[in-house]
Design a protein around this motif. Structure first.
Motif, PDB file in Angstrom:
ATOM      1  N   ASP A   1       1.017  -1.257   0.077  1.00 20.80           N
ATOM      2  CA  ASP A   1      -0.157  -0.037  -0.055  1.00 20.80           C
ATOM      3  C   ASP A   1       0.894   1.369  -0.011  1.00 20.80           C
ATOM      4  O   ASP A   1       0.638   2.124  -0.609  1.00 20.80           O
ATOM      5  CB  ASP A   1      -0.857   0.000   1.168  1.00 20.80           C
TER       6      ASP A   1
ATOM      7  N   GLU B   1       3.784   1.499  -1.047  1.00 25.31           N
ATOM      8  CA  GLU B   1       4.603   1.881  -2.470  1.00 25.31           C
ATOM      9  C   GLU B   1       3.698   2.010  -3.371  1.00 25.31           C
ATOM     10  O   GLU B   1       3.969   3.089  -4.307  1.00 25.31           O
ATOM     11  CB  GLU B   1       5.072   0.180  -2.983  1.00 25.31           C
ATOM     12  N   GLU B   2       2.279   1.663  -3.529  1.00 24.40           N
ATOM     13  CA  GLU B   2       1.412   2.174  -4.392  1.00 24.40           C
ATOM     14  C   GLU B   2       1.058   4.037  -4.156  1.00 24.40           C
ATOM     15  O   GLU B   2       1.060   4.479  -5.244  1.00 24.40           O
ATOM     16  CB  GLU B   2       0.086   1.602  -4.157  1.00 24.40           C
ATOM     17  N   GLU B   3       1.129   4.074  -3.022  1.00 25.68           N
ATOM     18  CA  GLU B   3       0.731   5.538  -2.734  1.00 25.68           C
ATOM     19  C   GLU B   3       1.919   6.417  -3.080  1.00 25.68           C
ATOM     20  O   GLU B   3       2.034   7.570  -3.423  1.00 25.68           O
ATOM     21  CB  GLU B   3       0.642   5.702  -1.041  1.00 25.68           C
TER      22      GLU B   3
ATOM     23  N   SER C   1       4.142   5.799  -5.300  1.00 21.59           N
ATOM     24  CA  SER C   1       4.182   5.555  -6.789  1.00 21.59           C
ATOM     25  C   SER C   1       3.158   6.798  -7.336  1.00 21.59           C
ATOM     26  O   SER C   1       3.296   7.613  -8.538  1.00 21.59           O
ATOM     27  CB  SER C   1       3.654   4.189  -7.413  1.00 21.59           C
TER      28      SER C   1
END
Length: 334
Positions: free
Chosen positions: A121, A123-125, A127
């Motif tokens: 989560d 890492e996605e945020e 990105s």
């Protein structure tokens, strides 16, 4: 193996009832196997993989269920209790140790699952934030480019107009790198062939006016770090600008070709034209000095290649592409 475990831990878990049913089936399967083939090891050991698989795929509740169920069925504990016979001290110790290990395994896998989900989560945020930052940076740079372009159009002094147009082109180089970085999907990497094609198109629209000059890009697909891509783009921008400025006087037409190819020592960037060439009395200007500075910064060098017609500048850069697929060079003409 690591990627497989991450995918399993981060995926959405099936309903709890499915986990309980699968755990029950695995325990009964191992129990049947033990009755058919009496193992030399203690009867609880074959159940540990069942606990691990149940906790890994279906979460902590399924792992705990498999632990207690196998502890009750694994050594006929239920039959002993039903007949009023207490387990031997050694058997009791094994049961306690097995239940402790099974519960610890289930809790540990659940903790790992939680940590992996939080990391994914985050890492996605990150990105998304980087993508938004790159998008806003490009928009800001394009706004600066537009303001400079409007100012250049209002200038009557040709030298001032030329300086502003050069600034516009350099800003667009950096803006295009930001856009390619955002679209690449890989943090910090830019696909240089597509980047140079976009730059060639932009420079042709900006510099040729009504002259029939074509910009041709011959580039092998490869990915490099974003700062390296910006340097390559700035070098190509300065060389193409010089070609437009000196190679085609009096409204003449022709072709400017940008070539990027890998070599044994790195990559080779060359810009050549079929115009009248650079005047021999011309001194190195700001653009030429900038090309030499950028090439030196990357550890490369610049050389002029003699040819019967036109002018060619070759820049040898000792850089290794991050990714250079075995593909033929792509050609694009504007």
């Amino acid at each position: 193996m690591e990627n497989l475990i991450v995918r399993v831990l981060s995926r959405k878990r099936p309903p709890a009832a499915v986990g309980y049913v699968v755990a029950l089936g695995l325990v009964l399967a191992v129990l049947l196997f033990e009755y058919m083939y009496r193992p030399a090891l203690h009867r609880y050991l074959p159940f540990l993989p069942v606990v691990f698989v149940s906790a890994l795929f279906f979460g902590r509740p399924a792992g705990l269920f498999a632990t207690f169920l196998s502890a009750a069925l694994g050594d006929d504990v239920i039959s002993l209790l039903r007949d009023g016979v207490a387990p031997q001290p050694t058997e009791t110790l094994f049961i306690v140790l097995y239940v402790s290990v099974g519960c610890a395994t289930a809790w540990l896998i659940e903790a790992l699952r939680s940590a992996v989900c939080k990391l994914l989560d985050a890492e996605e945020e990150t990105s998304l934030l980087l993508d938004e930052l790159a998008h806003r940076t490009r928009n800001d740079l394009m706004m600066i480019s537009s303001v400079l372009n409007l100012q250049a159009m209002r200038q009557s002094d040709p030298h001032a107009r030329e300086a502003l147009e050069s600034a516009v082109a350099r800003v667009r180089v950096i803006a295009e790198a930001q856009e390619r970085l955002r679209k690449s999907g890989k943090q910090g990497e830019v696909e240089v062939a597509a980047y140079l094609r976009a730059l060639g198109h932009g420079l042709a629209e900006l510099l040729r006016d009504v002259r029939p000059i074509r910009v041709r890009v011959l580039a092998t697909p490869m990915s490099v770090d974003a700062p390296v891509a910006v340097s390559i783009g700035l070098i190509a921008n300065e060389l193409v600008t010089n070609a437009f400025k000196y190679a085609f006087p009096d409204g003449q037409g022709g072709t400017v070709q940008i070539t990027l190819q890998p070599s044994s020592d790195g990559v080779v960037l060359s810009v050549e034209d079929d115009g009248v060439g650079i005047p021999p009395t011309k001194k190195d200007g700001l653009g030429t000095r900038l090309v030499q500075l950028l090439a030196s910064h990357l550890g490369g060098h610049v050389e002029r290649v003699h040819q019967p017609r036109g002018h060619c500048v070759r820049v040898l850069l000792p850089i290794k592409p991050i990714q250079s697929p075995p593909a033929a060079a792509e050609v694009d003409s504007v």
